[in-house]
Scaffold this motif. Sequence first.
Motif, PDB file in Angstrom:
ATOM      1  N   ARG A  63       0.849  -1.188   0.000  1.00 29.74           N
ATOM      2  CA  ARG A  63       0.000   0.000   0.000  1.00 29.74           C
ATOM      3  C   ARG A  63       0.886   1.240   0.000  1.00 29.74           C
ATOM      4  O   ARG A  63       1.403   1.638   1.043  1.00 29.74           O
ATOM      5  CB  ARG A  63      -0.911   0.016   1.212  1.00 29.74           C
ATOM      6  N   PRO A  64       1.083   1.881  -1.125  1.00 31.08           N
ATOM      7  CA  PRO A  64       1.947   3.062  -1.185  1.00 31.08           C
ATOM      8  C   PRO A  64       1.298   4.257  -0.495  1.00 31.08           C
ATOM      9  O   PRO A  64       0.076   4.327  -0.332  1.00 31.08           O
ATOM     10  CB  PRO A  64       2.091   3.300  -2.682  1.00 31.08           C
ATOM     11  N   GLN A  65       2.150   5.189  -0.116  1.00 34.83           N
ATOM     12  CA  GLN A  65       1.638   6.443   0.423  1.00 34.83           C
ATOM     13  C   GLN A  65       0.959   7.232  -0.703  1.00 34.83           C
ATOM     14  O   GLN A  65       1.358   7.163  -1.850  1.00 34.83           O
ATOM     15  CB  GLN A  65       2.779   7.268   1.017  1.00 34.83           C
ATOM     16  N   ILE A  66      -0.063   7.963  -0.329  1.00 38.11           N
ATOM     17  CA  ILE A  66      -0.789   8.782  -1.292  1.00 38.11           C
ATOM     18  C   ILE A  66      -0.429  10.244  -1.058  1.00 38.11           C
ATOM     19  O   ILE A  66      -0.501  10.729   0.070  1.00 38.11           O
ATOM     20  CB  ILE A  66      -2.302   8.589  -1.162  1.00 38.11           C
ATOM     21  N   VAL A  67      -0.047  10.933  -2.119  1.00 38.18           N
ATOM     22  CA  VAL A  67       0.355  12.332  -2.014  1.00 38.18           C
ATOM     23  C   VAL A  67      -0.821  13.236  -2.375  1.00 38.18           C
ATOM     24  O   VAL A  67      -1.439  13.084  -3.435  1.00 38.18           O
ATOM     25  CB  VAL A  67       1.554  12.630  -2.929  1.00 38.18           C
ATOM     26  N   PHE A  68      -1.110  14.172  -1.497  1.00 38.70           N
ATOM     27  CA  PHE A  68      -2.146  15.180  -1.721  1.00 38.70           C
ATOM     28  C   PHE A  68      -1.491  16.552  -1.774  1.00 38.70           C
ATOM     29  O   PHE A  68      -0.362  16.730  -1.309  1.00 38.70           O
ATOM     30  CB  PHE A  68      -3.187  15.139  -0.598  1.00 38.70           C
ATOM     31  N   ILE A  69      -2.194  17.533  -2.323  1.00 38.41           N
ATOM     32  CA  ILE A  69      -1.582  18.858  -2.467  1.00 38.41           C
ATOM     33  C   ILE A  69      -2.062  19.865  -1.431  1.00 38.41           C
ATOM     34  O   ILE A  69      -1.729  21.047  -1.518  1.00 38.41           O
ATOM     35  CB  ILE A  69      -1.813  19.417  -3.888  1.00 38.41           C
ATOM     36  N   GLY A  70      -2.812  19.403  -0.432  1.00 38.61           N
ATOM     37  CA  GLY A  70      -3.233  20.308   0.623  1.00 38.61           C
ATOM     38  C   GLY A  70      -4.163  19.632   1.602  1.00 38.61           C
ATOM     39  O   GLY A  70      -4.622  18.505   1.391  1.00 38.61           O
ATOM     40  N   ASP A  71      -4.450  20.318   2.706  1.00 38.23           N
ATOM     41  CA  ASP A  71      -5.322  19.778   3.748  1.00 38.23           C
ATOM     42  C   ASP A  71      -6.727  19.502   3.208  1.00 38.23           C
ATOM     43  O   ASP A  71      -7.337  18.481   3.530  1.00 38.23           O
ATOM     44  CB  ASP A  71      -5.400  20.755   4.923  1.00 38.23           C
ATOM     45  N   TYR A  72      -7.247  20.436   2.435  1.00 41.79           N
ATOM     46  CA  TYR A  72      -8.586  20.237   1.873  1.00 41.79           C
ATOM     47  C   TYR A  72      -8.593  19.060   0.905  1.00 41.79           C
ATOM     48  O   TYR A  72      -9.538  18.268   0.893  1.00 41.79           O
ATOM     49  CB  TYR A  72      -9.062  21.509   1.168  1.00 41.79           C
ATOM     50  N   HIS A  73      -7.540  18.935   0.114  1.00 45.07           N
ATOM     51  CA  HIS A  73      -7.453  17.831  -0.840  1.00 45.07           C
ATOM     52  C   HIS A  73      -7.523  16.486  -0.125  1.00 45.07           C
ATOM     53  O   HIS A  73      -8.147  15.548  -0.614  1.00 45.07           O
ATOM     54  CB  HIS A  73      -6.154  17.955  -1.639  1.00 45.07           C
ATOM     55  N   VAL A  74      -6.914  16.400   1.046  1.00 46.64           N
ATOM     56  CA  VAL A  74      -6.939  15.152   1.817  1.00 46.64           C
ATOM     57  C   VAL A  74      -8.379  14.747   2.130  1.00 46.64           C
ATOM     58  O   VAL A  74      -8.731  13.568   2.083  1.00 46.64           O
ATOM     59  CB  VAL A  74      -6.135  15.286   3.121  1.00 46.64           C
ATOM     60  N   THR A  75      -9.222  15.719   2.427  1.00 49.07           N
ATOM     61  CA  THR A  75     -10.598  15.406   2.829  1.00 49.07           C
ATOM     62  C   THR A  75     -11.425  14.840   1.685  1.00 49.07           C
ATOM     63  O   THR A  75     -12.506  14.295   1.921  1.00 49.07           O
ATOM     64  CB  THR A  75     -11.307  16.656   3.385  1.00 49.07           C
ATOM     65  N   THR A  76     -10.954  14.969   0.450  1.00 43.78           N
ATOM     66  CA  THR A  76     -11.717  14.450  -0.684  1.00 43.78           C
ATOM     67  C   THR A  76     -11.503  12.955  -0.892  1.00 43.78           C
ATOM     68  O   THR A  76     -12.182  12.351  -1.720  1.00 43.78           O
ATOM     69  CB  THR A  76     -11.330  15.195  -1.983  1.00 43.78           C
ATOM     70  N   TYR A  77     -10.561  12.362  -0.159  1.00 43.99           N
ATOM     71  CA  TYR A  77     -10.306  10.927  -0.287  1.00 43.99           C
ATOM     72  C   TYR A  77     -10.995  10.214   0.873  1.00 43.99           C
ATOM     73  O   TYR A  77     -10.738  10.524   2.046  1.00 43.99           O
ATOM     74  CB  TYR A  77      -8.796  10.654  -0.246  1.00 43.99           C
ATOM     75  N   PRO A  78     -11.874   9.267   0.597  1.00 40.96           N
ATOM     76  CA  PRO A  78     -12.659   8.630   1.666  1.00 40.96           C
ATOM     77  C   PRO A  78     -11.781   7.975   2.733  1.00 40.96           C
ATOM     78  O   PRO A  78     -10.726   7.403   2.431  1.00 40.96           O
ATOM     79  CB  PRO A  78     -13.480   7.575   0.920  1.00 40.96           C
ATOM     80  N   LYS A  79     -12.231   8.043   3.968  1.00 34.91           N
ATOM     81  CA  LYS A  79     -11.483   7.445   5.073  1.00 34.91           C
ATOM     82  C   LYS A  79     -11.417   5.920   4.949  1.00 34.91           C
ATOM     83  O   LYS A  79     -10.477   5.296   5.430  1.00 34.91           O
ATOM     84  CB  LYS A  79     -12.128   7.830   6.404  1.00 34.91           C
ATOM     85  N   TRP A  80     -12.428   5.327   4.288  1.00 38.56           N
ATOM     86  CA  TRP A  80     -12.455   3.864   4.181  1.00 38.56           C
ATOM     87  C   TRP A  80     -11.584   3.345   3.041  1.00 38.56           C
ATOM     88  O   TRP A  80     -11.338   2.152   2.932  1.00 38.56           O
ATOM     89  CB  TRP A  80     -13.896   3.384   3.971  1.00 38.56           C
ATOM     90  N   ALA A  81     -11.111   4.248   2.180  1.00 36.86           N
ATOM     91  CA  ALA A  81     -10.351   3.807   1.006  1.00 36.86           C
ATOM     92  C   ALA A  81      -8.958   3.323   1.409  1.00 36.86           C
ATOM     93  O   ALA A  81      -8.379   3.791   2.394  1.00 36.86           O
ATOM     94  CB  ALA A  81     -10.229   4.943   0.001  1.00 36.86           C
ATOM     95  N   PRO A  82      -8.383   2.363   0.662  1.00 39.68           N
ATOM     96  CA  PRO A  82      -7.061   1.833   1.006  1.00 39.68           C
ATOM     97  C   PRO A  82      -5.971   2.892   0.874  1.00 39.68           C
ATOM     98  O   PRO A  82      -6.036   3.768   0.013  1.00 39.68           O
ATOM     99  CB  PRO A  82      -6.854   0.709  -0.015  1.00 39.68           C
ATOM    100  N   GLU A  83      -4.973   2.766   1.707  1.00 42.31           N
ATOM    101  CA  GLU A  83      -3.854   3.708   1.683  1.00 42.31           C
ATOM    102  C   GLU A  83      -2.708   3.150   2.516  1.00 42.31           C
ATOM    103  O   GLU A  83      -2.894   2.276   3.358  1.00 42.31           O
ATOM    104  CB  GLU A  83      -4.268   5.060   2.257  1.00 42.31           C
ATOM    105  N   GLY A  84      -1.523   3.693   2.281  1.00 44.35           N
ATOM    106  CA  GLY A  84      -0.373   3.356   3.096  1.00 44.35           C
ATOM    107  C   GLY A  84       0.158   4.567   3.831  1.00 44.35           C
ATOM    108  O   GLY A  84       1.327   4.633   4.211  1.00 44.35           O
ATOM    109  N   GLY A  85      -0.717   5.567   3.963  1.00 48.48           N
ATOM    110  CA  GLY A  85      -0.332   6.824   4.586  1.00 48.48           C
ATOM    111  C   GLY A  85      -0.678   7.980   3.671  1.00 48.48           C
ATOM    112  O   GLY A  85      -0.710   7.828   2.448  1.00 48.48           O
ATOM    113  N   ARG A  86      -0.944   9.103   4.258  1.00 51.50           N
ATOM    114  CA  ARG A  86      -1.308  10.289   3.491  1.00 51.50           C
ATOM    115  C   ARG A  86      -0.248  11.368   3.701  1.00 51.50           C
ATOM    116  O   ARG A  86       0.068  11.735   4.832  1.00 51.50           O
ATOM    117  CB  ARG A  86      -2.684  10.806   3.901  1.00 51.50           C
TER     118      ARG A  86
END
Length: 228
Positions: A1-24
């Motif tokens: 599960r790779p880390q997911i790169v976002f471009i800001g705090d608001y952008h992070v909120t657009t990715y569902p909490k239940w979705a797979p990830e290896g870190g934000r």
Amino acid sequence: RPQIVFIGDYHVTTYPKWAPEGGRVIIPYGIGEAFARPGPLDKPPPPRAVFTSNPLRSLDWLLKIWAADIQPQVPGAELHVFAGAATYGAVGDRKAEAMDEVLDQARKLEGNGVRLREPVPKSKLINELRQSRAMLYRGDVNETFCMAVGEAQAMGVPTVVENLGSVTERVIDGETGFIAANPAAFADAARRLLTDDNLWRAQHLAAIERQRGWRWPQAAQAFEELIP
């Protein structure tokens, strides 16, 4: 599960909490070097505001406020709108009709100081921002970074926004611009920046000092630090 790169705090909120990830991880876009070079202006620009975003992102809202509550109280005020479908390529072609409806509203407000301009390349945009006293942009829920506001702030242009999307991450409220709570507060902040030379200078200098430190070399380094 790779880390997911976002471009800001608001952008992070657009990715569902239940979705797979290896870190934000948050790594904002960098501001172009050319926007971070100009020094402070010797004197304030005339009462000229600027809008440099997608016309479908609340330009119609801004035009109503400008015509009713800003321009009538600021003698000689102008709002220069740099917007058009050509900026967005094929996406712009699909939305050209909707954009034209909003731009037609701008054309009809020439008597209220609205100046509809064609989109310009970055090299010319720098000079236009240099002649602008304030940027007025409400924001949009689909705005995940807002390069338009970031570039204006790096140039030392105080900016008025509302609490929509990511624009609040680009403006330091009360220091480099204002985050307005409602249309009335938005209009009031715009009028103050267009008429109060001391307020404008304080925010102009603060924006230059505080809003141009994160550029593409810093963003690239942040990406390199993710590499094991």
